[in-house]
Design a protein around this motif. Sequence first.
Motif, mmCIF file in Angstrom:
data_model
loop_
_atom_site.group_PDB
_atom_site.id
_atom_site.type_symbol
_atom_site.label_atom_id
_atom_site.label_comp_id
_atom_site.label_asym_id
_atom_site.label_seq_id
_atom_site.Cartn_x
_atom_site.Cartn_y
_atom_site.Cartn_z
ATOM 1 N N ILE A 224 -2.024 -3.791 -3.524
ATOM 2 C CA ILE A 224 -3.387 -3.350 -3.779
ATOM 3 C C ILE A 224 -4.127 -3.383 -2.442
ATOM 4 C CG2 ILE A 224 -5.551 -3.845 -4.973
ATOM 5 C CD1 ILE A 224 -3.891 -5.142 -7.199
ATOM 6 N N TRP A 225 -4.654 -2.228 -2.043
ATOM 7 C CA TRP A 225 -5.358 -2.084 -0.769
ATOM 8 C C TRP A 225 -6.834 -1.860 -1.029
ATOM 9 C CZ3 TRP A 225 -2.915 -3.109 3.665
ATOM 10 C CH2 TRP A 225 -1.533 -3.191 3.603
ATOM 11 N N GLY B 155 -7.085 1.190 5.172
ATOM 12 C CA GLY B 155 -6.272 -0.018 5.324
ATOM 13 C C GLY B 155 -4.802 0.258 5.100
ATOM 14 N N LEU B 156 -4.500 1.058 4.092
ATOM 15 C CA LEU B 156 -3.119 1.443 3.819
ATOM 16 C C LEU B 156 -2.567 2.271 4.973
ATOM 17 C CD1 LEU B 156 -0.587 1.748 2.080
ATOM 18 C CD2 LEU B 156 -1.749 3.628 0.895
ATOM 19 N N ASP B 157 -3.374 3.201 5.473
ATOM 20 C CA ASP B 157 -2.929 4.031 6.598
ATOM 21 C C ASP B 157 -2.637 3.177 7.831
ATOM 22 O OD1 ASP B 157 -3.218 6.259 4.992
ATOM 23 O OD2 ASP B 157 -5.163 6.833 5.842
ATOM 24 N N GLU B 158 -3.477 2.204 8.103
ATOM 25 C CA GLU B 158 -3.252 1.305 9.246
ATOM 26 C C GLU B 158 -1.959 0.511 9.048
ATOM 27 O OE1 GLU B 158 -3.656 -0.626 12.834
ATOM 28 O OE2 GLU B 158 -4.723 1.137 12.105
ATOM 29 N N HIS B 159 -1.745 0.025 7.856
ATOM 30 C CA HIS B 159 -0.518 -0.702 7.530
ATOM 31 C C HIS B 159 0.706 0.176 7.805
ATOM 32 C CE1 HIS B 159 2.434 -2.997 5.236
ATOM 33 N NE2 HIS B 159 2.646 -1.934 4.484
ATOM 34 N N ASN B 160 0.636 1.427 7.367
ATOM 35 C CA ASN B 160 1.771 2.336 7.528
ATOM 36 C C ASN B 160 2.041 2.712 8.982
ATOM 37 O OD1 ASN B 160 2.461 2.381 4.823
ATOM 38 N ND2 ASN B 160 1.096 4.087 4.374
ATOM 39 N N ARG B 161 1.074 2.490 9.858
ATOM 40 C CA ARG B 161 1.273 2.760 11.284
ATOM 41 C C ARG B 161 1.900 1.581 12.034
ATOM 42 N NH1 ARG B 161 -3.684 5.698 10.570
ATOM 43 N NH2 ARG B 161 -4.934 3.857 11.015
#
Length: 51
Positions: free
Chosen positions: A12-13, A18-24
């Motif tokens: 849960i984001w 935040g999810l995009d930053e995580h995926n980078r």
Amino acid sequence: MDDETVFIFHEIWKSKEGLDEHNRQPYIQEFVEKAPDLLEKPAEIYLAKLV
């Protein structure tokens, strides 16, 4: 629970950003590169809104 070959991530984001930053992150990018060799079939990713 009956299939030991199935693994589910439930995350849960607070935001899409935040999810995009995580995926980078390098460790995620490394997993994405290695996944085809490690997984029996491609990962299934579902995005949903929390209600």
